[in-house]
Design a protein around this motif. Structure first.
Motif, PDB file in Angstrom:
ATOM      1  N   GLY A 147      80.076   0.038  20.215  1.00 28.33           N
ATOM      2  CA  GLY A 147      80.836   0.654  21.292  1.00 28.33           C
ATOM      3  C   GLY A 147      80.718  -0.179  22.555  1.00 28.33           C
ATOM      4  N   GLU A 148      81.006   0.412  23.707  1.00 26.69           N
ATOM      5  CA  GLU A 148      81.002  -0.342  24.965  1.00 26.69           C
ATOM      6  C   GLU A 148      79.640  -0.957  25.264  1.00 26.69           C
ATOM      7  OE1 GLU A 148      82.403   1.967  28.223  1.00 26.69           O
ATOM      8  OE2 GLU A 148      84.501   1.487  27.836  1.00 26.69           O
ATOM      9  N   ILE A 149      78.590  -0.146  25.205  1.00 26.01           N
ATOM     10  CA  ILE A 149      77.261  -0.645  25.563  1.00 26.01           C
ATOM     11  C   ILE A 149      76.747  -1.613  24.507  1.00 26.01           C
ATOM     12  CG2 ILE A 149      74.837   0.035  25.860  1.00 26.01           C
ATOM     13  CD1 ILE A 149      75.804   2.449  27.415  1.00 26.01           C
ATOM     14  N   GLY A 150      76.920  -1.283  23.225  1.00 24.76           N
ATOM     15  CA  GLY A 150      76.472  -2.176  22.161  1.00 24.76           C
ATOM     16  C   GLY A 150      77.166  -3.521  22.215  1.00 24.76           C
ATOM     17  N   SER A 151      78.470  -3.498  22.469  1.00 20.47           N
ATOM     18  CA  SER A 151      79.237  -4.750  22.539  1.00 20.47           C
ATOM     19  C   SER A 151      78.800  -5.602  23.728  1.00 20.47           C
ATOM     20  CB  SER A 151      80.733  -4.445  22.636  1.00 20.47           C
ATOM     21  OG  SER A 151      81.185  -3.806  21.468  1.00 20.47           O
ATOM     22  N   HIS A 152      78.574  -4.951  24.876  1.00 16.31           N
ATOM     23  CA  HIS A 152      78.123  -5.697  26.052  1.00 16.31           C
ATOM     24  C   HIS A 152      76.753  -6.329  25.793  1.00 16.31           C
ATOM     25  CE1 HIS A 152      77.622  -6.900  30.194  1.00 16.31           C
ATOM     26  NE2 HIS A 152      76.446  -6.300  30.206  1.00 16.31           N
ATOM     27  N   LEU A 153      75.856  -5.572  25.198  1.00 19.59           N
ATOM     28  CA  LEU A 153      74.535  -6.110  24.881  1.00 19.59           C
ATOM     29  C   LEU A 153      74.634  -7.267  23.902  1.00 19.59           C
ATOM     30  CD1 LEU A 153      72.510  -2.795  24.534  1.00 19.59           C
ATOM     31  CD2 LEU A 153      72.036  -4.612  26.175  1.00 19.59           C
ATOM     32  N   SER A 161      69.447   0.990  19.120  1.00 16.51           N
ATOM     33  CA  SER A 161      70.370   1.943  18.525  1.00 16.51           C
ATOM     34  C   SER A 161      71.220   2.603  19.609  1.00 16.51           C
ATOM     35  CB  SER A 161      69.601   2.998  17.724  1.00 16.51           C
ATOM     36  OG  SER A 161      70.494   3.754  16.941  1.00 16.51           O
ATOM     37  N   VAL A 162      72.498   2.211  19.663  1.00 21.12           N
ATOM     38  CA  VAL A 162      73.426   2.722  20.677  1.00 21.12           C
ATOM     39  C   VAL A 162      74.737   3.126  20.014  1.00 21.12           C
ATOM     40  CG1 VAL A 162      72.502   1.554  22.712  1.00 21.12           C
ATOM     41  CG2 VAL A 162      74.045   0.310  21.199  1.00 21.12           C
ATOM     42  N   PHE A 163      74.635   3.819  18.888  1.00 18.09           N
ATOM     43  CA  PHE A 163      75.834   4.197  18.149  1.00 18.09           C
ATOM     44  C   PHE A 163      76.687   5.122  19.012  1.00 18.09           C
ATOM     45  CE2 PHE A 163      78.318   6.031  14.637  1.00 18.09           C
ATOM     46  CZ  PHE A 163      78.608   4.873  13.929  1.00 18.09           C
ATOM     47  N   PRO A 164      78.005   4.803  19.192  1.00 17.03           N
ATOM     48  CA  PRO A 164      78.846   5.571  20.132  1.00 17.03           C
ATOM     49  C   PRO A 164      79.438   6.832  19.520  1.00 17.03           C
ATOM     50  CG  PRO A 164      80.113   3.761  19.206  1.00 17.03           C
ATOM     51  CD  PRO A 164      78.719   3.663  18.609  1.00 17.03           C
ATOM     52  N   TYR A 165      79.820   7.746  20.410  1.00 20.39           N
ATOM     53  CA  TYR A 165      80.585   8.949  20.051  1.00 20.39           C
ATOM     54  C   TYR A 165      79.900   9.771  18.954  1.00 20.39           C
ATOM     55  CZ  TYR A 165      83.844   5.577  22.048  1.00 20.39           C
ATOM     56  OH  TYR A 165      84.414   4.620  22.832  1.00 20.39           O
TER      57      TYR A 165
END
Length: 452
Positions: A9-15, A71-75
């Motif tokens: 998601g947004e945070i995972g992709s940015h990281l 672990s930052v799985f979105p939604y």
């Protein structure tokens, strides 16, 4: 370093993009093929399509040999991230961290409980952003700030307007004009045209520059004066947007300020907020994008304005309007990284980006254990770091001017016991000193070696 990120998601992709620039071995696990395709197109990472709580998928991603598992799985419910992190730890991951969405988990006793289960860090992006906003509301004369040791040292950011007394002045000339105060503060960086400069004595200040300075607490009033800024006591704030972050900001500020009002266009959300928040917090149902509505709600009577809707454009424009109404401090939530500089150029005082703030907390885990804190400053790609100098580390071996410290970084200040002081060429770092560093991304790993 082997890093596994669960969630594209947004945070995972940015990281993933940020950490891949550091040269690590990155793998992203997600159950959505379209999200994985997007991250593959913008970052040099491996991808695995699978369930975040599947042991088979976790092993395929390399969780069992990961140095860092995020672990930052979105939604999804926070339980997915927690279970994924605990499984990874038990499979063999060295450090694990998970995104949560429940403030209850952040109490000291609950943090300890999760550490005993192997989860080193729990992070709640909305809470992190709310804490940052609450802190920035105190600094009305600056664009952004970062405190070390509860404010003994501060990195502050000033935007040079067209009437700034510093424009066309060289750094050396500025330093000579404040010789008596030179040990209270120091200019450490300039952000200009999307580039960050570690300035030299012949560097000239220009219109629209974002100037980063480190200061002792006692030096801040003089620094504000020299930059042509004024500090206003904030006792009231209007918040546009009753999002989770807006709710957390209101809850925090209501304990500190005389008056807090939330503007929210969704009636059901207004009723929900009314049932959750203290009755002293005023809640109005209406569209904050309408200037006439803001005037009716008394925007001119507030000291600060915070825009936290799900629209970056609305947040930026509302802050611009608030400035025209005479508001001393404006804060906008902006998730699109490309809009940050635009917002600052349009006069928004402080821009808050959850991805950047969260990334700083997690990036610390990729450095040595001597990095106490990392923060990505808005408007620049540089990082502000706080280190503890280890005994016999390279940084303690000579005065700063003789250290061959990376040119893309600068040591700004030192906290030694109960003392704090601005660092200069003759400064000698001692073991266990807490050291404030400002560094461009390419220098961070080299800086880290000096403190081991």
């Amino acid at each position: 370093m082997k890093i596994v990120i669960v969630g594209a998601g947004e945070i995972g992709s940015h990281l993933a993009k940020m950490l891949s620039h550091e040269g690590g071995d990155i793998c992203v696990l997600d159950s959505d093929a379209s999200r994985l395709a997007r991250i593959s197109s913008v970052a040099d990472v491996a991808v695995v399509n699978g369930n975040p709580t599947s042991i088979k998928a976790l092993k395929e991603a390399g969780a069992h040999k990961a140095d860092l598992f995020i672990s930052v799985f979105p939604y999804t419910n926070q339980e997915i991230n927690i279970v994924s992190a605990i499984l990874a730890k038990n499979l063999g991951a060295k450090k694990v961290t998970a995104r949560i969405s429940d403030e209850e988990y952040l109490t000291p006793e609950n943090r300890l409980l999760f550490k005993e289960m192997g989860v080193e860090l729990l992070f709640y992006p909305e809470k992190i952003a709310a804490d940052e906003i609450t802190d920035q509301i105190k600094h009305t004369g600056t664009t952004e700030s970062m405190d070390f040791a509860r404010g003994k040292l501060q990195i502050v950011v000033f935007k040079l307007d067209d009437d700034s007394p510093l424009i066309d002045l060289k750094l050396g000339e500025f330093a000579a004009s404040i010789a008596d105060d030179s040990l209270l503060f120091r200019v450490i960086a300039i952000s200009r045209d999307e580039q960050t400069i570690i300035p030299r004595f012949d560097t000239k200040f220009q219109y629209n520059d974002l100037v980063y300075a480190i200061t002792l607490r006692d030096g801040l009033p003089d620094l504000l004066r020299l930059f042509g800024k004024s500090s206003v006591e904030v006792d009231s704030v209007m918040i546009m947007g009753g999002s989770t972050t807006g709710e957390l900001v209101a809850k925090s500020l209501s304990k500190q300020l005389g008056r807090v009002k939330i503007i929210e266009k969704d009636r059901e959300r207004c009723l929900d907020l009314s049932s959750k928040l203290d009755s002293a917090i005023l809640i109005s149902n209406g569209d904050g994008r309408n200037s006439d509505f803001l005037l009716e709600e008394g925007i001119k009577d507030f000291d600060a304005f915070v825009a936290l809707t799900d629209s970056d454009e609305a947040n930026i424009l509302a802050c611009v309007a608030a400035k025209k109404f005479g508001i001393a401090k404006t804060v906008a939530g902006v998730e699109n990284l490309e809009y940050i500089r635009l917002a600052e150029e349009m006069g928004v005082d402080t821009v808050i980006n959850r991805k950047l703030i969260t990334a700083g907390r997690i990036f610390k885990f990729t450095l040595s254990g001597k990095a106490r804190f990392v923060k990505y400053m808005s408007g620049t790609n540089a990082e502000a770091l706080e280190y503890t100098a280890a005994p016999d580390s390279r940084v303690t071996k000579a005065a700063l001017k003789d250290l061959d410290f990376p040119k893309e970084a600068i040591i700004g200040g030192v906290i030694r016991g109960s003392e704090s002081f601005i660092a200069v060429g003759e400064t000698q770092i001692e073991a266990y000193d807490r050291v404030a560093v400002f560094a461009l991304p390419e220098a961070v790993k080299e800086v880290d070696k000096f403190f081991k």
